[in-house]
Design an enzyme around this catalytic site. Structure first.
Site, PDB file in Angstrom:
ATOM      1  N   SER A   1       0.791  -1.236   0.000  1.00 35.98           N
ATOM      2  CA  SER A   1       0.000   0.000   0.000  1.00 35.98           C
ATOM      3  C   SER A   1       0.817   1.277   0.000  1.00 35.98           C
ATOM      4  CB  SER A   1      -0.952   0.009   1.200  1.00 35.98           C
ATOM      5  OG  SER A   1      -2.031  -0.869   0.979  1.00 35.98           O
TER       6      SER A   1
ATOM      7  N   LYS B   1       0.052   3.830  -2.641  1.00 34.29           N
ATOM      8  CA  LYS B   1      -0.956   4.885  -2.518  1.00 34.29           C
ATOM      9  C   LYS B   1      -0.339   6.279  -2.409  1.00 34.29           C
ATOM     10  CE  LYS B   1      -4.552   1.909  -0.522  1.00 34.29           C
ATOM     11  NZ  LYS B   1      -3.994   0.619  -0.090  1.00 34.29           N
TER      12      LYS B   1
ATOM     13  N   SER C   1      -5.776   3.397   4.519  1.00 33.75           N
ATOM     14  CA  SER C   1      -5.304   2.546   3.428  1.00 33.75           C
ATOM     15  C   SER C   1      -6.450   1.873   2.674  1.00 33.75           C
ATOM     16  CB  SER C   1      -4.338   1.472   3.965  1.00 33.75           C
ATOM     17  OG  SER C   1      -3.492   1.012   2.960  1.00 33.75           O
TER      18      SER C   1
ATOM     19  N   LYS D   1       3.454   6.534   4.851  1.00 32.94           N
ATOM     20  CA  LYS D   1       2.511   5.465   4.526  1.00 32.94           C
ATOM     21  C   LYS D   1       3.067   4.085   4.874  1.00 32.94           C
ATOM     22  CE  LYS D   1      -1.380   3.948   2.862  1.00 32.94           C
ATOM     23  NZ  LYS D   1      -1.279   2.774   3.761  1.00 32.94           N
TER      24      LYS D   1
END
Length: 340
Positions: free
Chosen positions: A59, A62, A114, A215
């Protein structure tokens, strides 16, 4: 009197550069398969280990998705959730078909929780389809200099052709963190919007002094991945660890080491240098990253051949060295006229 002035000026400039640097990667004893650390503003590499291996990034994908949305879209626009964004595999903010929600709440849901469904909704909103958005992701990555990155989806779900490197991902993250809106989003420990409220999953924001992003990511294939950013004493550092079972601990170690060993040296554009007998200065403020306990030196290269110049004309070149290694070079411009 003029010679005395020039001598004093030169001595004061030497004092400015009695700082440090020979940028060398720190040899890491890594729990991560791949890792890298960069200073954000200059993207100087401070530490790296196996930073160019192509790996899945889960993720942390992202980051690119959010950056594109923040740069291209009106965050206050309210959209209708499409069917293709409902029930998406993996982590979710539980969007419902035809639900009304603004882009801002979707981006916060993307980065704080997320949400894979949020990624799908944003991709479709931006490009009309997920497939079209993926093309934009790859085009934007190439523009940023991420040469070993390929996106196959906007969320980071497993795909053999979905990969990056720690170096590429750090470059993308540095570019993203220079966007004030993106930085505000990923530095938020919590968020209350018009349609949704979230708590940030990123433990670095609560557990590491100065942390301000960015992140987390996890899949079985990618392992635990983390892109972190932190600021101390005017220096902002971004680190990437991929496939790292102790991603928080390892990221903290890397950040601590770099904050301990390095600092930013600011070169004010109003600092006066001497090229021949011409007073001159840089065109803009500059930064270099310096390592403690190493002495810098500088010299001004004058190649005007005694020609007459006006204020604002090119007057020479500033070079800064660590021992015999050139670490910075920039043109100098006259602040005086020699025509009279």
């Amino acid at each position: 009197m003029r010679k005395k002035y020039l001598l004093l000026l030169s001595l004061s400039l030497l004092a400015i550069f009695a700082a440090t640097i020979k940028i060398q990667p720190i040899k890491a004893h890594a729990s991560a398969t791949s890792e890298i650390v960069m200073e954000l503003s200059t993207e100087t590499v401070l530490a790296e280990n196996n930073a160019d291996q192509r790996l899945p990034m889960a993720s942390t994908t992202k980051i690119m998705t959010a950056l594109i949305i923040v740069e291209d879209c009106n965050l206050d626009e309210v959209i209708t959730v499409p069917d293709a964004a409902v029930g998406v595999e993996g982590s979710s903010i539980y969007l419902k078909k035809d639900e009304q929600i603004d882009v801002r709440d979707l981006v916060y849901g993307l980065m704080l929780r997320s949400g894979n469904d949020s990624a799908a909704a944003l991709a479709i909103h931006h490009s009309g389809s997920i497939e079209n958005f993926i093309k934009v992701m790859n085009e934007r990555a190439a523009q940023l200099g991420a040469k070993n990155t390929n996106f196959k989806n906007p969320s980071g779900l497993p795909d053999d052709e979905h990969y990056t490197t720690a170096r590429d991902l750090c470059v993308i993250a540095c570019k993203a963190m220079k966007n004030d809106t993106f930085k505000q989003i990923v530095s938020s420990k919590s968020y209350s919007g018009k349609f949704r409220s979230y708590e940030n999953k990123n433990k670095m924001l609560r557990n590491y002094e100065g942390a301000n992003g960015v992140k987390t990511g996890y899949t079985v294939k990618a392992g635990r991945c983390l892109v972190s950013s932190a600021e101390r004493n005017g220096m902002d550092v971004v680190t990437v660890v991929l496939n790292c079972y102790d991603m928080y601990e390892r990221s903290s170690q890397l950040l601590d080491k770099c904050f301990s060993d390095y600092k930013v040296l600011n070169i004010d554009q109003n600092s006066i240098f001497i090229s021949g007998e011409v007073l001159c200065k840089l065109a803009k403020n500059e930064k270099i990253i310096v390592k403690n306990a190493e002495t810098l030196s500088f010299k001004v290269i004058s190649d005007m051949n005694d020609k007459k110049i006006k204020a604002g004309d090119y007057a020479g070149r500033l070079e800064i060295y660590n021992q015999n290694n050139l670490i910075f070079c920039a043109d100098l411009y006259s602040i005086m006229s020699t025509e009279n």
